[in-house]
Write an enzyme that holds these catalytic residues in place. Structure first.
Site, PDB file in Angstrom:
ATOM      1  N   GLY A   1       2.345 -21.827   5.892  1.00 26.26           N
ATOM      2  CA  GLY A   1       3.551 -21.757   5.091  1.00 26.26           C
ATOM      3  C   GLY A   1       3.179 -21.361   3.673  1.00 26.26           C
ATOM      4  O   GLY A   1       3.772 -20.458   3.077  1.00 26.26           O
TER       5      GLY A   1
ATOM      6  N   MET B   1      -0.347 -21.644   0.616  1.00 23.46           N
ATOM      7  CA  MET B   1      -1.704 -22.060   0.272  1.00 23.46           C
ATOM      8  C   MET B   1      -1.804 -22.119  -1.240  1.00 23.46           C
ATOM      9  O   MET B   1      -1.425 -21.173  -1.929  1.00 23.46           O
ATOM     10  CB  MET B   1      -2.726 -21.087   0.878  1.00 23.46           C
ATOM     11  CG  MET B   1      -4.175 -21.437   0.545  1.00 23.46           C
ATOM     12  SD  MET B   1      -4.674 -23.047   1.251  1.00 23.46           S
ATOM     13  CE  MET B   1      -5.865 -23.580   0.016  1.00 23.46           C
TER      14      MET B   1
ATOM     15  N   GLU C   1       3.175 -26.433  -2.845  1.00 24.04           N
ATOM     16  CA  GLU C   1       1.972 -25.725  -3.317  1.00 24.04           C
ATOM     17  C   GLU C   1       1.770 -25.937  -4.817  1.00 24.04           C
ATOM     18  O   GLU C   1       0.646 -26.062  -5.288  1.00 24.04           O
ATOM     19  CB  GLU C   1       2.040 -24.238  -2.962  1.00 24.04           C
ATOM     20  CG  GLU C   1       2.288 -23.920  -1.479  1.00 24.04           C
ATOM     21  CD  GLU C   1       1.406 -24.690  -0.498  1.00 24.04           C
ATOM     22  OE1 GLU C   1       0.300 -25.120  -0.881  1.00 24.04           O
ATOM     23  OE2 GLU C   1       1.837 -24.881   0.664  1.00 24.04           O
TER      24      GLU C   1
ATOM     25  N   TYR D   1      -0.028 -35.489   6.053  1.00 26.72           N
ATOM     26  CA  TYR D   1       1.004 -35.140   5.085  1.00 26.72           C
ATOM     27  C   TYR D   1       2.041 -36.260   4.996  1.00 26.72           C
ATOM     28  O   TYR D   1       2.356 -36.762   3.923  1.00 26.72           O
ATOM     29  CB  TYR D   1       1.741 -33.867   5.514  1.00 26.72           C
ATOM     30  CG  TYR D   1       0.934 -32.591   5.455  1.00 26.72           C
ATOM     31  CD1 TYR D   1      -0.110 -32.375   6.342  1.00 26.72           C
ATOM     32  CD2 TYR D   1       1.241 -31.601   4.534  1.00 26.72           C
ATOM     33  CE1 TYR D   1      -0.835 -31.186   6.309  1.00 26.72           C
ATOM     34  CE2 TYR D   1       0.523 -30.410   4.491  1.00 26.72           C
ATOM     35  CZ  TYR D   1      -0.504 -30.211   5.384  1.00 26.72           C
ATOM     36  OH  TYR D   1      -1.213 -29.046   5.343  1.00 26.72           O
TER      37      TYR D   1
HETATM   38  N1  BES Z   1      -3.321 -26.465   1.993  1.00 25.12           N
HETATM   39  C1  BES Z   1      -2.287 -26.319   2.939  1.00 25.12           C
HETATM   40  C2  BES Z   1      -2.518 -25.224   3.933  1.00 25.12           C
HETATM   41  C3  BES Z   1      -3.727 -25.461   4.827  1.00 25.12           C
HETATM   42  C4  BES Z   1      -3.836 -26.629   5.550  1.00 25.12           C
HETATM   43  C5  BES Z   1      -4.699 -24.501   4.942  1.00 25.12           C
HETATM   44  C6  BES Z   1      -4.939 -26.841   6.368  1.00 25.12           C
HETATM   45  C7  BES Z   1      -5.795 -24.708   5.741  1.00 25.12           C
HETATM   46  C8  BES Z   1      -5.932 -25.868   6.457  1.00 25.12           C
HETATM   47  C9  BES Z   1      -0.955 -26.050   2.253  1.00 25.12           C
HETATM   48  O1  BES Z   1      -0.812 -26.683   1.032  1.00 25.12           O
HETATM   49  C10 BES Z   1       0.123 -26.640   3.130  1.00 25.12           C
HETATM   50  O2  BES Z   1       0.089 -27.807   3.322  1.00 25.12           O
HETATM   51  N2  BES Z   1       1.041 -25.826   3.618  1.00 25.12           N
HETATM   52  C11 BES Z   1       2.141 -26.295   4.423  1.00 25.12           C
HETATM   53  C12 BES Z   1       3.334 -26.450   3.532  1.00 25.12           C
HETATM   54  C13 BES Z   1       4.391 -27.439   3.947  1.00 25.12           C
HETATM   55  C14 BES Z   1       3.827 -28.803   4.218  1.00 25.12           C
HETATM   56  C15 BES Z   1       5.472 -27.521   2.902  1.00 25.12           C
HETATM   57  C16 BES Z   1       2.349 -25.263   5.504  1.00 25.12           C
HETATM   58  O3  BES Z   1       1.583 -24.290   5.545  1.00 25.12           O
HETATM   59  O4  BES Z   1       3.224 -25.399   6.331  1.00 25.12           O
HETATM   60 ZN    ZN Z   2      -0.641 -28.774   1.226  1.00 24.41          ZN
END
Ligand code: BES
Ligand code: ZN
Length: 632
Positions: free
Chosen positions: A301, A303, A329, A412
């Site tokens: 979603g 990064m 983010e 999360y």
């Molecule tokens: N840091 C993460 C993306 C990520 C997680 C990359 C694990 C690699 C390994 C990013 O901040 C994230 O959590 N994105 C979520 C957003 C949502 C919780 C609002 C996503 O990608 O869905």
């Molecule tokens: Zn995140």
């Protein structure tokens, strides 16, 4: 003998700790030139070969040419090394890199070896220092690098030019940067990227040459600098046909030209979001906050690349209903980028804190009901994920995890619930003051679960036995399932949605008669998510006819609907499903769809295999291996 050396060395390497550690809580620490490392046992990162207590990288200068034909990056990485006196070698991480030579500052060759590779972890690259304080690695990142996704023009919005982006988290950047790829080893960095002259390069750092500079041979060079020490997974690049539009004094958006209008509309509140975040937990320390909207193959979603959040285009739903993604983010600019999980099993320190902070930003921006609505919806997701993980006693439901454990969204949502519970027990004022001081006192440093709990006990609990008992800190951090003090929120708007679910599912109301006017993405998700898992073909057809769910332009709603359709082996949705699997790369959407297809046995596997035969090449290497594992 060994431990003495390590101890002496730890002293040396930690001596650069920010002086502001002792400063008043209101005063923020400046970024240290050399960020301290943690040497406690629970801060040991099993996913790196580095031995930072002996010799560590403090700064990286990249100079790389981007070759779209070969799908390679090649050039040099010059690393500044801080070593204990007498240290003979430095160990770096590498994955599938073609190293040609290593020299010191003066061009003298240094001996180096690459050891045996392990899956995911890659191979150690050991360089004999011969007294050098700066070493230069000449190398090529080969095609197939796990951090890089090379998109042909067909997978872009413009369809004319190729696109490249990187995704460092968690341990992918070693496939294009030979450095110590561990979140506890912070490094400042600069980069120069040479790209075809009709493309623009951006990175997660100050952009020194927005227009680029001529670099000969029909190429342009772009330069970047990050003067604050960051964990190496936050070094990121993107190259493509990009345009920029300012959103506010320190915010803006990059996207392919044909997407810029939609992107700017969806992101109109970004500048205000930064202000709301700052009011909560202290100044934004990274200069600009820009957003890059990527092609649909982007596997996440969003990064949190510093100064430049990467976002999926699926968030462009035309009604700004997914801006919590931006809030999330942005929040990482504190939780994650300023205070960073020392190792990946402590990932909840990044994601749980961030999800909590995200929700506070949403409340500050759009009011309490909006924040409650998202929290309520998250509760449903958490319950589903806990079930998938094996129930309340499953080890994967722990916040502090193990290496290689798949925790999905549990980190999360359970993490965010933990902090909401602390907020509720301590009171907002006391909790917010603590969290602000926590970010300031630990800015630009790694953190562990044990470190956070110790900090909270030192600054908040202060030996108060009754309070300690009420908080259940260890149960939250180390236990499975959910402690009984978890604070659950209920949304009135979602209760109204549930009433419509009941009318349709139990009272046999027609889909067209339901009151769905003005529903946001979240309300639709609750509606589709709360429908009975088994629905007749007539009911499914009625819903699809009334709401056009199979072809919804909203990828969140469409994927939730397709999941339900698969669970019912509802054939009319199959063409839309196959098209979706072939056009969107976001793992969050793909994983449940492939899982559900597999669940449906031969019927589902036939569809999954047919779609995957063409789709796999368009997915990110990480996503492809996730789906490989589901379908194997
Ligand atoms: N840091 C993460 C993306 C990520 C997680 C990359 C694990 C690699 C390994 C990013 O901040 C994230 O959590 N994105 C979520 C957003 C949502 C919780 C609002 C996503 O990608 O869905
Ligand atoms: Zn995140």
């Amino acid at each position: 003998m060994r431990s003495l050396v390590a101890a002496a060395c730890a002293g040396l390497l930690l001596s650069a700790a920010p002086a502001a550690l002792a400063a008043p809580q209101s005063q923020r620490a400046a970024a240290p030139a050399v960020a301290p490392i943690l040497t406690t046992p629970e801060a040991k990162d099993a996913m790196t070969y580095a031995r930072p207590e002996i010799a560590r990288v403090t700064h990286v200068d990249l100079d790389l040419a981007v070759d779209f034909d070969q799908q390679t990056l090649s050039g040099t990485a010059a690393l500044s090394v801080l070593a204990q006196p007498g240290a003979k070698e430095i160990i770096l991480d590498s994955e599938n890199l073609a190293v040609t030579r290593v020299t010191d500052d003066k061009g003298r060759a240094l001996p180096w070896t690459i050891g045996a590779a392990e899956p995911e972890k890659g191979a150690p690259l050991t360089v004999q220092l011969n007294g050098a304080k700066r070493i230069i690695v000449h190398y090529t990142a080969r095609p197939g690098a796990s951090a890089l996704q090379w998109l042909p023009p067909a997978l872009t919005a413009g369809k004319k030019k190729p696109f490249l982006f990187s995704q460092g988290q968690a341990i992918n950047n070693r496939s294009w940067i030979p450095t110590q790829d561990s979140p506890g080893i912070r490094q400042t960095w600069t980069a120069r990227l040479v790209v075809p002259e009709d493309l623009m390069a951006v990175m997660s750092a100050e952009r020194l040459t927005p227009e680029g500079e001529p670099a000969g041979d029909g190429r342009r060079a772009f330069r970047f600098a990050m003067d604050k020490p960051v964990p190496p997974y936050l070094i990121a690049l993107a190259v493509g046909d990009l345009a920029f539009r300012p959103l506010g004094p320190r915010t803006g958006v990059y996207a392919e030209p044909s997407m810029l209008d939609r992107a700017a509309y969806e992101l109109a509140d970004t500048e205000k979001m930064v202000e709301v975040a700052e009011k909560l937990y202290g100044p934004y320390r990274w200069g600009r906050y820009d957003v890059l909207v990527l092609p649909p193959a982007f596997p996440y979603g969003g990064m949190e690349n510093p100064t430049l959040t990467f976002l999926t285009p699926t968030f462009l739903t035309g009604d700004r209903s997914n801006v919590n993604l931006v809030a999330h983010e942005l929040a990482h600019s504190w939780s994650g980028n300023l205070v960073t999980n020392a190792t990946w099993p402590d990932g909840w320190l990044n994601e749980g804190f961030t999800s909590y902070f995200e929700n506070r930003i949403m409340e500050g921006m759009y009011g309490r009901e909006r924040a409650v609505l998202e929290a309520d919806l998250d509760w449903d997701v958490l319950m589903r994920e806990i079930e998938l993980a094996g129930g309340m006693d499953a080890p994967a439901t722990r916040l502090r995890g193990d290496d290689g454990e798949e925790s999905g969204q549990i980190d999360y949502i359970k993490g965010s619930l933990f902090l909401r519970t602390l907020e509720t027990i301590l009171g907002r004022e006391r909790w917010d003051a603590y969290l602000t001081s926590y970010f300031n006192r630990h800015a630009f440093q790694p953190q562990t679960t044990a470190g956070f709990l110790a900090d909270l006990r030192q600054h908040v609990v202060k030996g108060d036995k009754a309070l300690e008992e009420k908080l259940q800190l260890d149960k939250w951090a180390y236990g499975t399932g959910l402690p009984d003090n978890a604070v659950r929120l209920h949304s009135e708007a979602l209760a109204a949605v549930d009433a419509q679910v009941k009318a349709f599912a139990e009272d046999d109301a027609s889909a067209a008669s339901l009151q769905t006017k003005g529903w946001s993405t979240q309300e639709w998700l609750r509606f589709v998510g709360n429908l009975p898992r088994a629905l007749s073909a007539e009911k499914l057809a009625d819903l699809d006819k009334a709401f056009n769910l199979s072809r919804s332009p909203n990828a969140y709603v469409r994927s939730a609907w397709l999941e339900l359709a698969i669970a019912n082996r509802w054939e009319p949705a199959v063409p839309a499903l196959e098209e979706f699997l072939n056009s969107v790369g976001r793992t969050l959407f793909l994983r449940p769809l492939y899982r559900e297809l597999k669940e449906q046995g031969d019927w589902g596997m036939a569809i999954a295999k047919r779609a995957y035969a063409t789709a796999r090449d368009t997915y990110h290497p990480n996503t492809a291996s996730t789906i490989d594992a589901i379908l194997k």
